[in-house]
Each structure stands twice: as C-alpha cells, then as structure tokens.
Design an enzyme around this catalytic site. Structure first.
Site, mmCIF file in Angstrom:
data_model
loop_
_atom_site.group_PDB
_atom_site.id
_atom_site.type_symbol
_atom_site.label_atom_id
_atom_site.label_comp_id
_atom_site.label_asym_id
_atom_site.label_seq_id
_atom_site.Cartn_x
_atom_site.Cartn_y
_atom_site.Cartn_z
ATOM 1 N N ASN A 221 0.817 -1.211 0.000
ATOM 2 C CA ASN A 221 0.000 0.000 0.000
ATOM 3 C C ASN A 221 0.850 1.260 0.000
ATOM 4 O OD1 ASN A 221 0.915 -0.596 2.561
ATOM 5 N ND2 ASN A 221 -0.955 0.029 3.612
ATOM 6 N N GLY A 223 4.131 3.025 -2.141
ATOM 7 C CA GLY A 223 5.067 2.960 -3.261
ATOM 8 C C GLY A 223 6.123 4.038 -3.128
ATOM 9 N N HIS A 224 7.384 3.648 -3.188
ATOM 10 C CA HIS A 224 8.493 4.603 -3.081
ATOM 11 C C HIS A 224 9.157 4.763 -4.432
ATOM 12 C CE1 HIS A 224 9.039 4.035 1.564
ATOM 13 N NE2 HIS A 224 7.852 4.467 1.217
ATOM 14 N N LYS A 225 9.121 5.984 -4.951
ATOM 15 C CA LYS A 225 9.674 6.260 -6.277
ATOM 16 C C LYS A 225 11.148 6.620 -6.189
ATOM 17 C CE LYS A 225 5.460 7.789 -8.612
ATOM 18 N NZ LYS A 225 4.763 8.919 -9.278
ATOM 19 N N ARG A 318 -5.570 -14.737 14.152
ATOM 20 C CA ARG A 318 -5.001 -16.087 14.226
ATOM 21 C C ARG A 318 -6.062 -17.151 13.872
ATOM 22 N NH1 ARG A 318 -3.195 -14.503 19.957
ATOM 23 N NH2 ARG A 318 -4.967 -13.210 19.478
ATOM 24 N N GLN A 361 5.002 4.948 4.517
ATOM 25 C CA GLN A 361 3.913 5.862 4.885
ATOM 26 C C GLN A 361 4.446 6.957 5.816
ATOM 27 O OE1 GLN A 361 1.796 2.221 5.897
ATOM 28 N NE2 GLN A 361 0.147 2.896 4.559
ATOM 29 N N ARG A 454 -3.459 14.027 -5.313
ATOM 30 C CA ARG A 454 -3.230 14.315 -3.904
ATOM 31 C C ARG A 454 -3.825 15.658 -3.500
ATOM 32 N NH1 ARG A 454 2.993 12.509 -4.803
ATOM 33 N NH2 ARG A 454 2.825 10.355 -4.117
ATOM 34 N N ASP A 482 11.724 22.855 -3.773
ATOM 35 C CA ASP A 482 11.401 23.616 -4.983
ATOM 36 C C ASP A 482 9.960 24.118 -4.941
ATOM 37 O OD1 ASP A 482 10.668 20.927 -5.151
ATOM 38 O OD2 ASP A 482 10.744 20.903 -7.349
#
Length: 534
Positions: A221, A223-225, A318, A361, A454, A482
């Site tokens: 869940n 994602g690291h770019k 469990r 996250q 976003r 930036d």
C-alpha cells in the site's frame, strides 16, 4: 592464518558433533575432524574401538602433537581469517600442543553431562559408525575414562544436561563472540514525518550505497519512487536502494505484508538473485479476498485497497480468522527466499555490517497516533518499524525523519474525507507561490499505488512537533524545497538556497531539535544537498 581456533572436547555423546555441524552451517566455521586425521595417518577403520586404539598409539608416538600438526597442515590450505574448529581432542597434551602453536587465538570448549544422561543418549543414537555394545564399554577405554580432566583446562565448560542442541549452540556461540560482543549501533532508520509521500524513496536510494543490509517494512500500500534513467522505478515491497546498491543484502522481516504476484514481478524487474533476498517465514501474505474486502475502505476513507489491512487483521485474529492465515512459509513461490531474518540480522551485526531500515507511509497515518479512522493498518513510527523488522532499539545509530515543505494526503472519496489536514490549499496556490507550472504539479502529485490526485496543505508545525516527539529524530530530510520556489532547483549547495528557504530550514531545526541534514531540491540524480556530519 586463522582468526579463531575452536578446540572441542568432551565425552562421547556430549553433543560435540552436533555443535560442530551447527557452527559450520550457521557461521561457516571450517571443521577439522580428528577422526579424519586418524584415518589419514593410520588407515584405521570406521570403527570406534579401532579409532580409539589408533589415537592412543599416535599419542604415545608424538606426545599428543599429531592433532596440532594436522591442524597446521590444514591451515596452509585455507584462506586467512577463517575460523577453524577442531572436533575433537581427548588429552590435555593435545590441547597444550595447539595452544603452543597458536596462542591466544585458541578457545577450548568442553561439553559435559551426567554419566546417566550420556548413557541414555548413547543407547538412543543412530550413527553409521560401528559402535561398542554399551556406554560402559566406551568409558572402559583409559583415555575416554579420563576425558573429563579436560574440563579443568578448558576456557569454556558447558553442561549440556537439560539443554537442547540449539540451546548448546546459543550458549557456546555467545561465549565465542559469534553474535558480537556488544550491541553496537549499526542501524539507521528512515521514517516519514507527515502523511506519506514525503519522498522517502529518493532519500533512501541516495543513502543506500553506504550500507551492507537494506531492510524494508510495511506492504504494497506504499510505493516509493526512485529516479532512474531511462524510467523511474517504484518499489512497493523491496527497499528503494535495491538497484542503487546491488551488493547489499535485502531483508523483508516478519512484520512485512506481501502481495506475492506484485513482489515476484518487482524481484524480476530489479533482477534480484534469490541468495541476496531474505524473506522471513512469518511475513503475512495478502489474498484476493483481502483485496476485495478493502473495497469499502477505498470509498470510505481513501484507502489504497491493497488488502494490507485485511491481511493484517487476519494475522492478528489467528485461528479465529474467517479464512486461513497464509504466511510466507506456506507459499511455494517464496521458498527460495525464505530465511529466519532474525538470524540474518544477527550475523550482520556480529560482522559489524551497517543496516538501513526503510519505513513506509508517515507518522500522521500511524494506526495508534494518527487521526483515527483515517489511518493505515500499522504503526508507522520508528518503534513500529523496528518491531516489524525485528531490530532492537539499542541497535539504532541515526533516525532520519523525512518531511516535505507542503504535506499531502490522497484525494478524498466522493462525499467522504481521506483525513484531516491543516489549512488545505488548492494546487493553483502552490503553482503561484513556487513558479512551477500547474500542469507539472498535477502530473507529479499522483499517488504511487492508486494514481489518485493528492491534496496539499500549508506546512503543519504541530504535526512536525508531534512526529518529532514520537520518533526522536537525529536528522531531518527536507524534501520538495522547490515548492517553496522553483529557484531552489538550481541549488547544489546549502548557501545557494533562497534566504526564505534557509530561514524555513532553521525553523524546522528549532521545532524538531534535529539537524536538517539532507535537502531534496527536485526529483533528479543530482537533487540532494548533503549536510551530514556522519
């Protein structure tokens, strides 16, 4: 020359061979069997009585030096720095000859147990060697009868009574320093300080070449770019530095949550060899039903719908879960990668290897510390990440908290909210302030996992202070400078940032009581201003 020479002694069935095999398997200790030496020197048969007699003859002829001589011959064939284990010696003279030759590199370990216990073990053993009829016959041999005398000259004596073979391995390995002599601080941890999408992948990939082991927690869940040419890579399971540091070992710990098809595709795309990747057998596997179950959360709170929360809930429940729990160890496709990651990390620490733990996250999404229910299914703080990876807090050297100049959250579902934000802003306002074209901002600010637009807000100083309190960062990585002004994209040094940006950074340092050590000016190879003093 050997870095360590371990000499084993003890009565028959005290556990020497089992211990020697475990040290050989786990730590790569080179094992020299005195039985093999005897057969080379005397041609004795694979028979206990014959080997005892051959050993006694050699002891008389050499004064016990034949073991030390055989060890010297073997060492000439081995690389420098190897650990060698002599399995085993039976006379004080044999030990003394080895000590004379190799001095303080020698550690003598003697195993013992009550005789009644040894007799029971002997009767139950299954070995290819032709054995004597009873343990009493074994102890009738004069040398064997006197073998406990070696306990008086040993460096380490271990009573194996009431200990399993694994217990004995731990006790001996600890005395030999194989786990390391102390809890050296070899781990650096990276976490998000806001609501995720802080640019952790960019920072993690930049730092990755400095480490020997890369660890990632969480699930698909997040994602690291990472900037790569010709195309950007997004990592959902593997550490963001996987391709930047192709020599590093990769670890997915017991707290990881895995979407197997996506993980296997990622492994193939990054060309990760199975020997390089260790997946803990207790990592949780996401099912198709888990993904389907989260559809309602996607609509209600802006969840990614990856099935991570549903899978985690099943693991917590469990045996009373509505469906069977599938772990990594139950998944045939993952078998080549399965390893007890606690052991992998223990070996790394003992060898003084540096470890980088990459969280996913952000602190504002923590299950326990975020604005519930608009949170993720795990604790995203440093403490939670360490627990998922199986790393003790005392191992941590540096804690890096990544924050962006304008926090973001995923776009709210129709008629719902994906969670509160302080002073939300339109993208048009960010474009006007920064000078970055609106179309570029909208294209860049889509989520890595669901490709949703976003939301963005003013910098949240209250959230920053809370995240600093929860994580205790030693360093801050500030990203998206930036967005303060596009002029910062041209900065290659701290003094080239605009005065307003420098004042902003100084305020971040005051609020967090931590240095802003890394500054990301844009999404590019040469995008990090590195101000670290470590």
């Amino acid at each position: 020359m050997a870095s360590q020479i371990i000499v084993l002694s003890g009565p028959v069935v005290a556990g020497k061979s089992t211990l020697a095999a475990a040290l050989q398997r786990r730590w790569g200790v080179h094992r020299l069997k005195t039985q093999d030496l005897l057969r080379e020197l005397t041609g004795a048969e694979h028979d206990r009585a014959a080997l005892q007699q051959a050993g006694e003859r050699l002891d008389r002829e050499t004064g016990g030096t034949w073991v030390a001589d055989g060890l010297t011959r073997r060492l000439r064939t081995l690389d420098d720095g190897v650990r060698v284990l002599v399995d085993s010696v039976r006379l004080v003279a044999q030990v003394e000859a080895i000590r004379r030759a190799y001095g303080q590199r020698v550690t003598h370990v003697h195993l013992t147990a009550p005789e009644a216990d040894l007799a029971t073990r002997y009767a139950a053993r299954d070995t290819p060697m032709h054995e004597l009829g009873s343990y009493a016959e074994v102890r009738a041999d004069p040398t064997e009868a006197a073998v406990e005398n070696l306990a008086h000259v040993a460096d380490v004596v271990i009573d194996t009574h009431r200990s399993t073979p694994d217990d004995v391995v731990v006790r001996v390995a600890t005395r030999l320093g194989l786990y390391g002599r102390s809890y050296e601080r070899l781990v650096d941890v990276l976490v998000g300080g806001e609501y995720g999408s802080e640019g952790k992948g960019q920072i993690a990939a930049y730092l990755a070449p400095e480490y020997d082991v890369l660890v990632r927690v969480g699930g698909p869940n997040a994602g690291h770019k990472v900037y790569e040419e010709p195309e950007v890579m997004t990592f959902h399971h593997l550490p963001s530095g996987t391709t930047r540091n192709a020599a590093a070992q990769i670890v997915l710990g017991p707290g990881a949550v895995l979407r197997v098809p996506k993980l296997l595709a990622e492994i193939a795309r990054a060309e990760v060899d199975y020997r390089r990747l260790a997946i803990d057998p207790q990592a949780m596997v996401i099912s198709e039903e888990d993904v389907a179950e989260e559809t309602r959360l996607t609509a209600a709170i802006g969840s990614t719908g990856s099935g991570v929360g549903a899978a985690t809930a099943r693991k917590v429940l469990r045996e009373i879960a509505p469906r069977p729990v599938t772990l990594a160890k139950d998944t045939p496709e993952l078998r080549p990668y399965l390893r007890e990651t606690l052991g992998v990390l223990d070996d790394a620490f003992a060898a003084g290897r540096r470890v980088f733990l990459e969280g996913t996250q952000g602190t504002g999404l923590s299950l326990h510390h975020g604005a519930y229910p608009h949170v993720t299914s795990r604790d995203t703080t440093v403490g939670g990440c360490l627990g998922e990876a199986g790393i003790a807090p005392s191992r941590v050297r540096r804690t890096l908290m990544v924050c962006r100049t304008y926090p973001i959250r995923v776009q709210s579902p129709e008629g719902q909210t994906s969670g509160p934000m302080s002073r939300e802003l339109p993208w048009e306002e960010i474009a006007a302030r920064s000078g970055i074209p609106l179309e570029e901002l909208r294209a860049a600010e889509r989520t890595s996992t669901t490709n949703k637009q976003r939301r963005i807000s003013e910098f949240d100083w209250v959230l920053l202070r809370q995240a600093a309190s929860l994580n205790g960062p030693t360093d801050i990585a500030l990203t998206f400078v930036d967005y303060l002004t596009v002029a910062n994209r041209e900065a290659r040094r701290f003094d080239q940032l605009t005065p307003e940006t420098i004042r902003f950074i100084e305020e971040v340092e005051r609020v967090t009581s931590a240095a802003v050590s890394l500054i990301a000016t844009r999404f590019h190879f040469r995008s990090i201003i590195d101000r670290r003093a470590w």
